[in-house]
Design a protein around this motif. Structure first.
Motif, PDB file in Angstrom:
ATOM      1  N   PRO A 101      75.642 -52.623  51.957  1.00 22.28           N
ATOM      2  CA  PRO A 101      76.703 -52.255  52.952  1.00 22.28           C
ATOM      3  C   PRO A 101      75.361 -51.020  53.457  1.00 22.28           C
ATOM      4  O   PRO A 101      75.204 -50.379  52.109  1.00 22.28           O
ATOM      5  N   ARG A 102      75.809 -49.970  54.777  1.00 27.28           N
ATOM      6  CA  ARG A 102      75.216 -48.771  54.888  1.00 27.28           C
ATOM      7  C   ARG A 102      75.619 -48.064  54.197  1.00 27.28           C
ATOM      8  O   ARG A 102      77.087 -47.869  54.213  1.00 27.28           O
ATOM      9  N   LEU A 107      83.430 -50.746  51.856  1.00 28.49           N
ATOM     10  CA  LEU A 107      83.053 -52.329  51.365  1.00 28.49           C
ATOM     11  C   LEU A 107      84.325 -52.240  51.324  1.00 28.49           C
ATOM     12  O   LEU A 107      85.641 -51.779  50.213  1.00 28.49           O
ATOM     13  N   LEU A 108      85.173 -53.578  51.634  1.00 28.04           N
ATOM     14  CA  LEU A 108      85.969 -53.867  51.096  1.00 28.04           C
ATOM     15  C   LEU A 108      85.911 -54.945  50.605  1.00 28.04           C
ATOM     16  O   LEU A 108      85.438 -56.114  50.527  1.00 28.04           O
ATOM     17  N   ALA A 109      86.191 -55.608  49.078  1.00 28.40           N
ATOM     18  CA  ALA A 109      85.691 -56.420  48.509  1.00 28.40           C
ATOM     19  C   ALA A 109      86.647 -57.506  47.910  1.00 28.40           C
ATOM     20  O   ALA A 109      87.969 -56.756  47.615  1.00 28.40           O
ATOM     21  N   VAL A 110      87.014 -58.802  47.961  1.00 26.82           N
ATOM     22  CA  VAL A 110      87.832 -59.439  48.447  1.00 26.82           C
ATOM     23  C   VAL A 110      87.729 -60.442  47.862  1.00 26.82           C
ATOM     24  O   VAL A 110      86.596 -61.655  48.221  1.00 26.82           O
ATOM     25  N   GLY A 111      88.447 -60.374  46.278  1.00 29.58           N
ATOM     26  CA  GLY A 111      87.922 -61.845  45.699  1.00 29.58           C
ATOM     27  C   GLY A 111      89.247 -62.853  45.609  1.00 29.58           C
ATOM     28  O   GLY A 111      90.369 -62.653  44.795  1.00 29.58           O
ATOM     29  N   THR A 131      81.692 -45.730  49.265  1.00 30.47           N
ATOM     30  CA  THR A 131      83.220 -45.831  49.122  1.00 30.47           C
ATOM     31  C   THR A 131      83.412 -47.853  49.344  1.00 30.47           C
ATOM     32  O   THR A 131      83.074 -48.185  49.999  1.00 30.47           O
ATOM     33  N   ALA A 132      84.183 -48.244  48.348  1.00 32.11           N
ATOM     34  CA  ALA A 132      84.484 -49.551  48.566  1.00 32.11           C
ATOM     35  C   ALA A 132      85.739 -49.602  47.238  1.00 32.11           C
ATOM     36  O   ALA A 132      86.270 -49.115  46.755  1.00 32.11           O
ATOM     37  N   PHE A 190      84.627 -50.613  58.343  1.00 30.14           N
ATOM     38  CA  PHE A 190      84.280 -51.486  57.433  1.00 30.14           C
ATOM     39  C   PHE A 190      83.225 -52.642  57.278  1.00 30.14           C
ATOM     40  O   PHE A 190      82.898 -51.681  58.725  1.00 30.14           O
ATOM     41  N   VAL A 191      83.008 -52.701  56.237  1.00 31.86           N
ATOM     42  CA  VAL A 191      82.621 -54.239  55.614  1.00 31.86           C
ATOM     43  C   VAL A 191      82.760 -54.970  55.294  1.00 31.86           C
ATOM     44  O   VAL A 191      83.667 -54.604  54.216  1.00 31.86           O
TER      45      VAL A 191
END
Ligand code: FES
Length: 265
Positions: A101-102, A107-111, A131-132, A190-191
């Motif tokens: 991400p720039r 960053l929304l990391a979804v697993g 930020t994540a 967001f990304v």
């Protein structure tokens, strides 16, 4: 891409049916990016014949690579018994990983389940000021990854379980939907990066599309060769891609969400 032998540094159970393996393989980890994978020989010699694909879960020290895996059959059961010092055939790094991400984006990391693995490598690779937020879904509490075993797993990760035994009762996509509903500040940018079962990824892609949020998904697929030779990992492409199929091993496993024809999966 290299085809070399990796030495097992450790191989330990970290949750129900879930193992974390450290491999000493400096030639591969030093050129690996989050989202890429390796094909690992899981037994002695040629038994079983095929290698198995594993996402790279992170770095371990200078020269080590982490693999997080669930025991689901004979191959992974064999792998779970590999002792420290064993040498395993290792091909990698393979595939295309996440675009980082720039700066300034959240960053929304979804697993989902083992989909946590490439996201942990992604978080480990972010610049310090980035930020994540991590959201993880599991079937039940005994499958939750403990941060005590995974040093790069943030303690503040939001958790959902299918059976409600810990965290939010429900799916990780509900956590994402709620997070996006709470988002009101116009300057939040967001990304989304996601990895997990296909229905979960389809829902994540739909939520991202509704909000016009850039979204990258890492697809899981059966892979026999890992290098584009067997066609076994093909998934249908969105008509806008101008070709019928995408190869998860060669063009993925990470794709822009809009590249995938979700209804066909
Ligand atoms: Fe063989 Fe992708 S795994 S073509």
């Amino acid at each position: 891409m290299l085809d070399i032998q990796a030495m097992v540094l450790f191989n330990r159970r970290v949750a129900r049916d879930t193992y974390l393996m450290g491999l000493e393989v400096p030639e591969i980890i030093q050129t690996s990016r989050p989202g890429q994978f390796i094909m690992l020989g899981v037994g002695d010699g040629q038994d079983p014949l095929l290698r198995r694909p594993f996402s790279i879960c992170g770095r371990h020290g200078e020269d080590g690579l982490l693999v997080l895996y669930r025991v689901v059959g004979r191959g992974t059961a064999l792998l779970s018994r590999a002792p420290a010092g064993r040498r395993l055939d290792c091909l990698g790094p393979l595939g295309n990983g996440f675009r980082l991400p720039r700066p300034g984006t959240i960053l929304l990391a979804v697993g989902g389940g083992m989909g946590a693995a490439p996201l942990l490598f992604l978080l480990q690779s972010l610049a310090q000021h980035q930020t994540a937020e991590l959201m993880l879904g599991f079937r039940t509490s005994t499958e939750i990854l403990p941060s005590s075993e995974l040093p790069h797993l943030p303690e503040g990760a939001a958790i959902a379980t299918d059976d409600g035994s810990r965290g939010r009762h429900g799916l990780v996509t509900q956590l994402l939907a709620e997070r996006l509903q709470r988002h009101t500040a116009p300057d939040e940018d967001f990304v989304i990066c996601a990895c997990g079962p296909r229905p979960m990824l389809q829902e994540v892609a739909a939520l991202a599309n509704d909000r016009r949020i850039p979204c990258q998904v890492s697809l899981e697929a059966h892979m026999a060769c890992g290098v584009g030779a067997c066609q076994g990992c093909a998934v249908a492409a969105d008509p806008g891609m101008g070709r019928p199929y995408l190869h998860v091993c060669r063009e993925g496993p990470v794709f822009e969400a809009e590249a995938v024809l979700w209804g066909s999966l």
